[in-house]
Every structure is written in C-alpha cells, then in structure tokens.
Design an enzyme around this catalytic site. Structure first.
Site, short mmCIF file in Angstrom:
data_model
loop_
_atom_site.label_atom_id
_atom_site.label_comp_id
_atom_site.label_asym_id
_atom_site.label_seq_id
_atom_site.Cartn_x
_atom_site.Cartn_y
_atom_site.Cartn_z
N HIS A 92 -25.84 -7.18 13.62
CA HIS A 92 -24.60 -7.14 12.83
C HIS A 92 -24.96 -6.88 11.36
CE1 HIS A 92 -20.94 -8.38 10.82
NE2 HIS A 92 -20.34 -8.21 11.97
N GLU A 94 -23.95 -8.09 8.74
CA GLU A 94 -24.16 -9.29 7.91
C GLU A 94 -25.56 -9.84 8.11
OE1 GLU A 94 -20.64 -11.36 9.25
OE2 GLU A 94 -19.43 -9.86 8.20
N GLY A 168 -14.03 -7.10 7.38
CA GLY A 168 -13.41 -8.17 6.61
C GLY A 168 -12.67 -7.71 5.37
P1 PGA Z 1 -13.50 -8.12 10.93
O1 PGA Z 1 -15.03 -8.25 11.37
O2 PGA Z 1 -12.72 -7.82 12.19
O3 PGA Z 1 -13.15 -9.45 10.33
O4 PGA Z 1 -13.43 -6.99 9.96
C1 PGA Z 1 -15.57 -7.42 12.36
C2 PGA Z 1 -17.02 -7.77 12.60
O5 PGA Z 1 -17.75 -8.04 11.63
O6 PGA Z 1 -17.47 -7.78 13.76
#
Ligand code: PGA
Length: 248
Positions: A92, A94, A168
């Site tokens: 991911h 992040e 996000g």
């Molecule tokens: P989001 O996140 O739907 O809050 O944009 C998606 C993700 O990071 O998998």
C-alpha cells in the site's frame, strides 16, 4: 471471475467496530461478489470469529517477509492466516511512503503470503507529480513488474491500482484515466504471467471510492472491484459499494 469488494480499515477500529463487520456479514449471506475486510491486526482474530461461517473474508494489511524470527513488532503471513485471514494487502502506498517499502520488498512479502496460503492484494500507483510529468504508465508498469510474486496465478493474485493522490482526498481520476491504466495493467500482466492467468486476475481500483461514484467506476472495462478505505468503515457505505459492484 468473481469480483471483489475489499475494505481497508487502516489504523481505525476498536472492538466496538466489529459490529460493522457483523452487520455486513448478516446483510450479505450470499453475495454476488466477494467481500473482504482488512481490519487492523488487533481485530483480525475477533473479526474472523465474529463473522465465522459467513461469506465475509478477512485479511491483513501487511506482513513480514520472513516466516518467523527476531523481528520485534512484526507479524508473519502464517500468523495472519492463523488468526483467520485469507488475504493480505501488500505494498500500500502508505507503507511504501511511511516505511520505505520498495517493490522488491513487496515481492518478498508476496512470496511469504503465497507460502502461507494467503492471497496477496498487491498495490501500485503513481504520485501526483508522476502523473503531471506524464510518467504514470511507466511508474506503475515498473512497480507491477517488480512487485508481483513469481508463479502468480489468477487464483493467487489480486492487483490494486491506487493513485496516491486519490487516496483519502476525495479526488479520483477521470473515467478515461482509470480505463487507460486498467487496460494497460491487463496487457502488462499478460506479458508477465500469460494470457490465461492474466485474464482472471482481479484488478481493483482504489482511491476515494464511495457510494456516489462506485457505479461509474465499476462500469470501466478491467475494473474487477475496489479497494476502499474510508467508505469501508461503515457497513451502510460499504454495502452501497458492494451493491454497485454486484450490479455491474
Ligand atoms: P480511501 O483509501 O478509499 O480512503 O481513499 C483507499 C485505500 O487507501 O485503499
């Protein structure tokens, strides 16, 4: 191919949030698509227990590349499996950003997942600067090549396209932009694992999927589901997305 609605709770959810998973499990005893929730590791075993016998699958959000050993704070793929997981999200953005995960590391983790009997959901996506520079396909192509495990098949691999700038933020790519990337990924996978397997790999779109935009995104060719963050936290919102996928 069975489409996949996957929820990524990220670092959200205490024990009380299991009620949302139970609501989903009860609402979809026999869903037209596959439904997956990936809660924080602390909720994995209790969520698996609370939804035991239902159609809801649970998954991890990361795993270590080794099977066991001196890795304080880490969790192995076998431990996720032991807790009730059948999937694990890997790479991911992040984690790539916060923990400097490279595609080579993601690939090693994906091998560990396969060895443990988990299906990896391998995430790739460009930053806003990369899109502005016109290098989106080059970036995600390189990430795909380097991140997917050797020997991946339609049954053992899911790929999620998640533009970093859409996660996000409430912003999403245009429908033609999503279509371009997903068609590119299908073709690229064909070169990597052959046409028969590539045709069956679920390609998820992720990044600000919500009830109001789900139907138009699911109508895009080669979009076989979604990886949903914020809108997966509430059963009502995620249910609306599941309904849109089931109808697509
Ligand atoms: P989001 O996140 O739907 O809050 O944009 C998606 C993700 O990071 O998998």
């Amino acid at each position: 191919m069975r489409k996949l609605a996957a929820g990524n709770w990220k670092m959200n959810g205490l024990t009380s949030a299991l009620a949302e998973a139970k609501l989903l499990a009860t609402a979809y005893p026999n869903p037209a698509c596959e439904i997956l929730l990936c809660p924080p590791a602390t909720l994995l075993a209790p969520m698996a227990a609370a939804t035991n016998g239902s159609a809801l699958a649970v998954g991890g959000q990361n795993c270590h590349q080794n099977a066991s050993g001196a890795h304080t704070g880490d969790i192995s793929a076998a431990m996720l499996k032991d807790a009730g997981a059948t999937y694990v999200i890997l790479g991911h953005s992040e984690r790539r950003a916060d923990h400097a995960e490279t595609s080579a590391l993601v690939k090693a983790k994906a091998h560990a997942a396969l060895t443990a009997g988990l299906t990896p959901v391998v995430c790739i996506g460009e930053t806003e600067a990369e899109r502005d520079a016109g290098s989106t396909l080059q970036v995600i192509g390189a990430q795909l090549d380097a991140s997917i495990p050797d020997g991946a098949t339609a049954a053992t691999l899911v790929v999620a396209y998640e533009p970093v700038w859409a996660i996000g933020t409430g912003r999403t790519p245009t429908i033609p932009q999503i279509a371009e990337v997903h068609a590119f990924l299908r073709a690229r996978l064909t070169g990597l694992i052959g046409q028969t397997e590539a045709a069956g790999v679920r390609l998820l779109y992720g990044g600000s999927v919500k009830p109001s935009n789900a139907a138009e995104i699911f109508a895009v060719p080669h979009v076989d589901g979604a990886l949903v963050g914020g809108a997966s936290l509430k059963a009502a919102d995620f249910g609306a997305i599941i309904d849109a996928l089931s109808a697509s």
